[in-house]
Design an enzyme around this catalytic site. Structure first.
Site, PDB file in Angstrom:
ATOM      1  N   ALA A 186      21.280 -20.607 -10.463  1.00  0.00           N
ATOM      2  CA  ALA A 186      22.575 -20.038 -10.032  1.00  0.00           C
ATOM      3  C   ALA A 186      22.724 -20.640  -8.581  1.00  0.00           C
ATOM      4  O   ALA A 186      21.835 -20.721  -8.101  1.00  0.00           O
ATOM      5  CB  ALA A 186      22.926 -18.690 -10.203  1.00  0.00           C
ATOM      6  N   GLY A 189      18.681 -19.468 -14.119  1.00  0.00           N
ATOM      7  CA  GLY A 189      20.026 -19.875 -14.945  1.00  0.00           C
ATOM      8  C   GLY A 189      19.820 -21.048 -15.701  1.00  0.00           C
ATOM      9  O   GLY A 189      20.527 -21.219 -16.892  1.00  0.00           O
ATOM     10  N   GLU A 199      17.677 -20.760 -18.736  1.00  0.00           N
ATOM     11  CA  GLU A 199      18.286 -19.746 -19.753  1.00  0.00           C
ATOM     12  C   GLU A 199      19.335 -20.537 -20.413  1.00  0.00           C
ATOM     13  O   GLU A 199      19.875 -20.443 -21.604  1.00  0.00           O
ATOM     14  CB  GLU A 199      19.099 -18.757 -18.908  1.00  0.00           C
ATOM     15  CG  GLU A 199      18.202 -17.566 -18.317  1.00  0.00           C
ATOM     16  CD  GLU A 199      18.722 -16.549 -17.658  1.00  0.00           C
ATOM     17  OE1 GLU A 199      18.478 -15.364 -18.123  1.00  0.00           O
ATOM     18  OE2 GLU A 199      19.532 -16.753 -16.612  1.00  0.00           O
ATOM     19  N   GLU A 222      13.255 -15.613 -10.853  1.00  0.00           N
ATOM     20  CA  GLU A 222      13.879 -14.446 -10.233  1.00  0.00           C
ATOM     21  C   GLU A 222      13.149 -13.293  -9.671  1.00  0.00           C
ATOM     22  O   GLU A 222      13.762 -12.832  -8.429  1.00  0.00           O
ATOM     23  CB  GLU A 222      14.874 -13.767 -11.215  1.00  0.00           C
ATOM     24  CG  GLU A 222      16.055 -14.665 -11.742  1.00  0.00           C
ATOM     25  CD  GLU A 222      15.686 -15.697 -12.863  1.00  0.00           C
ATOM     26  OE1 GLU A 222      16.810 -16.300 -13.518  1.00  0.00           O
ATOM     27  OE2 GLU A 222      14.603 -15.758 -13.005  1.00  0.00           O
TER      28      GLU A 222
END
Length: 262
Positions: free
Chosen positions: A68, A113, A116, A136
């Protein structure tokens, strides 16, 4: 239903295969709100298009997606942060619920992300230069886009905990050993390999392919008996489809079937 109006995605179609390329190269294709909205819209359109039977998702430059855009959410309050996370969840769900199989062609970094995003796809083909990770924990956070539970289901609790708690990156070879990645290729062979896999799928009966995606995704969290009953109900419904009758007839007549998705 045009798919050529996006700022952060280039969409190309070759026969029944659509290829989506992320275009935020200067930011290593980091996800911002606009990109998430575009991907959500694009996969919802692909879901509806009869002329698309499979899709490939890849990144431009050195990254598939390096997570992100931290600069965007660094000043958010809690409400804005969760709104940002919900946009991401909508994006992942659009891929998971897309009836068409989606292949992630991971050309470089797939982090946070971005990992993911790859895990939301149905298959992953990786360049030898690819790097995967859920780092993260290094920011004092945990993955919020499904990465924890998908990693757990993909590699088991011990490997998942080690990967998540250290935040370390996996090479393409390590990801292959953990059965996260389906194929590792030389960088110049990445897209041709993904396209070959997509074409193999696109040639099969569309209704059966779509059923298989749904049955695997939903069956993995059901009891064995429930999942098998679900399988049988889909088999029964497909038996009366035109494609199934064509496939059976082609087998008996020793010819290639011509599937129409009906």
């Amino acid at each position: 239903m045009s798919m050529n109006h996006y700022d952060y995605i280039k969409v190309e179609q070759d026969g029944g295969v659509a290829t989506l390329t992320l275009l935020r190269e200067a930011k290593l294709n980091a996800m911002n709100s606009a990109m998430m909205a575009e991907l959500t819209d694009c996969f919802r359109r692909i879901h509806e298009r009869a002329d698309v039977r499979a899709a490939i998702l890849t990144g431009s430059g050195k990254a598939f997606m390096a997570g992100a855009d931290i600069e965007e959410y660094s000043g958010f309050d809690l409400g804005a942060f969760f709104a940002f996370q919900n946009k991401g969840r909508d994006m992942y769900r659009a891929i998971e619920e897309c009836a068409k199989p989606v292949i992630a062609a991971v050309n470089g970094y797939a982090l946070g992300g971005g990992f993911e995003l790859a895990l939301a796809c149905d298959l992953i083909v990786a360049s030898e230069k690819a790097k995967f990770g859920l780092p993260e924990v290094k920011l004092g956070l945990v993955p919020g886009g499904g990465g924890i539970q998908k990693a757990l289901r993909a590699v088991g609790p011990y490997a998942a905990k080690e990967m998540l708690m250290t935040g370390r990156f996996l090479s393409a070879g390590e990801a292959m050993e953990l059965r996260i990645v389906n194929e590792v290729t030389e960088p110049e062979r990445l897209l041709p390999a993904a396209a070959s896999l997509a074409q193999q799928i696109a040639e099969k009966a569309p209704l059966a392919v779509q059923a298989l995606k749904k049955l695997v995704n939903e069956g993995r969290d059901a009891s064995l008996e429930t999942a098998q009953a679900y399988d049988r109900s889909y088999l029964a419904s497909l038996f009366y489809s035109r494609d199934a009758q064509e496939g059976i007839a082609a087998f008996v007549e020793k010819r290639d079937p011509v599937f129409t998705g009906k």
